[in-house]
Design a protein around this motif. Sequence first.
Motif, PDB file in Angstrom:
ATOM      1  N   ASN A   1       0.871  -1.161  -0.056  1.00 32.20           N
ATOM      2  CA  ASN A   1      -0.086  -0.053  -0.215  1.00 32.20           C
ATOM      3  C   ASN A   1       1.225   1.102   0.069  1.00 32.20           C
ATOM      4  O   ASN A   1       1.448   1.516   1.086  1.00 32.20           O
ATOM      5  CB  ASN A   1      -0.811  -0.066   1.274  1.00 32.20           C
ATOM      6  N   THR A   2       1.299   1.643  -1.082  1.00 31.63           N
ATOM      7  CA  THR A   2       2.027   2.795  -1.257  1.00 31.63           C
ATOM      8  C   THR A   2       1.589   4.077  -0.584  1.00 31.63           C
ATOM      9  O   THR A   2       2.455   5.057  -0.332  1.00 31.63           O
ATOM     10  CB  THR A   2       2.469   3.050  -2.912  1.00 31.63           C
ATOM     11  N   ASN A   3       0.545   4.279  -0.242  1.00 30.25           N
ATOM     12  CA  ASN A   3      -0.213   5.512   0.297  1.00 30.25           C
ATOM     13  C   ASN A   3       0.227   5.416   1.849  1.00 30.25           C
ATOM     14  O   ASN A   3      -0.108   6.395   2.490  1.00 30.25           O
ATOM     15  CB  ASN A   3      -1.657   5.687   0.114  1.00 30.25           C
ATOM     16  N   SER A   4       0.700   4.719   2.400  1.00 27.46           N
ATOM     17  CA  SER A   4       0.789   4.268   3.774  1.00 27.46           C
ATOM     18  C   SER A   4       2.201   4.402   4.137  1.00 27.46           C
ATOM     19  O   SER A   4       3.346   4.009   3.717  1.00 27.46           O
ATOM     20  CB  SER A   4       0.044   2.900   4.287  1.00 27.46           C
ATOM     21  N   PRO A   5       2.528   4.940   5.405  1.00 26.85           N
ATOM     22  CA  PRO A   5       3.762   5.092   5.934  1.00 26.85           C
ATOM     23  C   PRO A   5       4.394   3.752   6.498  1.00 26.85           C
ATOM     24  O   PRO A   5       5.636   3.634   6.335  1.00 26.85           O
ATOM     25  CB  PRO A   5       3.720   6.023   7.300  1.00 26.85           C
ATOM     26  N   ALA A   6       3.500   2.725   6.521  1.00 23.45           N
ATOM     27  CA  ALA A   6       3.719   1.455   6.615  1.00 23.45           C
ATOM     28  C   ALA A   6       3.227   0.725   5.349  1.00 23.45           C
ATOM     29  O   ALA A   6       2.126  -0.021   5.471  1.00 23.45           O
ATOM     30  CB  ALA A   6       3.351   0.770   7.942  1.00 23.45           C
ATOM     31  N   PRO A   7       3.889   0.733   4.224  1.00 25.92           N
ATOM     32  CA  PRO A   7       3.405   0.003   2.935  1.00 25.92           C
ATOM     33  C   PRO A   7       3.082  -1.235   3.009  1.00 25.92           C
ATOM     34  O   PRO A   7       2.294  -1.761   2.129  1.00 25.92           O
ATOM     35  CB  PRO A   7       4.433   0.301   1.935  1.00 25.92           C
ATOM     36  N   PHE A   8       3.670  -2.022   3.950  1.00 22.24           N
ATOM     37  CA  PHE A   8       3.531  -3.511   4.158  1.00 22.24           C
ATOM     38  C   PHE A   8       2.660  -4.036   5.198  1.00 22.24           C
ATOM     39  O   PHE A   8       2.740  -5.143   5.675  1.00 22.24           O
ATOM     40  CB  PHE A   8       4.814  -4.270   3.826  1.00 22.24           C
ATOM     41  N   GLY A   9       2.021  -3.067   5.833  1.00 22.23           N
ATOM     42  CA  GLY A   9       1.148  -3.163   7.052  1.00 22.23           C
ATOM     43  C   GLY A   9       2.115  -3.798   8.131  1.00 22.23           C
ATOM     44  O   GLY A   9       3.071  -3.393   8.491  1.00 22.23           O
TER      45      GLY A   9
END
Length: 455
Positions: A100-108
């Motif tokens: 998820n490239t929109n998250s600061p943690a892109p791999f959850g």
Amino acid sequence: MSLTTCMLHAVKRTDRSVYLTSELVKALRLTGTKSITVKVGSKSATLPIRLIKKPGLHMYVPISLMTTLRIPRIGNVLAVSNASKELRIGPIIGILTNVNTNSPAPFGSKTGFIRQVLQTGSNKSFLFAFSPNQVNWIQETVTGVIPKDGGGWIRKTFPLPDVVYNRLSSRKEEKSAGIQGFKERFVRRGIPLFNWSFFDKWDVYKMLDGDDAFRFVPESRINPSAEQIKEMLDKHKFIYLKPTAGSLGIGIFRVTYNPKKGYFVRYRKGGKNVLIRYGKFEGLMQMLGTGRGRLTNYVAQQGIRLIEIDSCPIDFRFHLTKNGSNKWVVAAIGAKKSGKGSVTTHIRNGGQLMTPEQVLRQIYGSRSGEVLTNAKETAIKLAEGIENNYSHLLGELGFDIGIDQSEKIWMFEANAKPGRSIFKHPSLKEGDTATLTNIYDHCLYLSRFRSRRES
């Protein structure tokens, strides 16, 4: 093959040549070669070689060529050459996962782990993480995600990788026809992809059936009928009922039969351990819903009387990896002590994490080393047995292994994408590092970044 590490530089030159120092030419056994095909992942260009007077192992590539070949960075890299005058730099290692490239943690929740994977070997290879929708098959490129110095993440375009380590985390997504076809596209291009998919419990049982390692697997039945459950309870006195595609101990029932007291079933509901007694077998079957097909996609597994500490059963998580020589090794072992009244030894159900040495010393004293060695050898036999009967590449396995009160070793679960909860124990940090190093070394093996003696 000749393998070495060299320093890669980008230069502002208009001619399309690759510049190598004499030392590097010698190390790569390219003496007398006039031109060479430089390969980076799926990209390649045939170029004249020009010698440059400078000590050390150095390679200079024009900036325009860096762009054409999608070389992601300059600096230290591995270089390998073969008899067909091909010079490969890299390797490019792709970690297939959910992004998820929109998250600061892109791999959850897996972000910390993926960062560790990407940093292992990043001082001499090119590693990136990507999801299926980030591949452009026509241009043979991938928009990958890499860690940024000082924290955060950036996106960069890479060639198709030399090898893919599959860490997709959704069982449902992975079973879809689209993902199956997606993975097969790599294989058709000759790109090794390992850890193809999650295992179902029954798949593992079938894979080992007929193999010498089958003796370490408890008796099991798929989609058990009431008659089969009764027969197993009469024979073994207790069994486990497990969902075939389950994980983390969710949906498991432990059923015990006492001829004088009846049937006891333990399970977990709403974060609590539940225990119910049934005087008659029919009452138990009604609760389990065998007549309503509730145990479809369940496996009934023989219960094993495990070694105990403080009357709490103990089992072990063995984390196995392939290494740079394509051999299975036990990289880490965690011991799990079950919580009081718990169906399983899972930590989230009240279990306690310990080291195998702590546990075995307490139970076997001076013989603990011998027992542990036997368990490790058994785990490797199991890994080899699964691999021999599996149609895809494997590079990593997690086993839930138990030792019964007669010292016999049993394997209850095999995971193609093992969790990493055991590495929360401070004494298992070394094992955490070992698994990552071995996976990186195995990527080198699969991508044929090997020296002549290893080829």
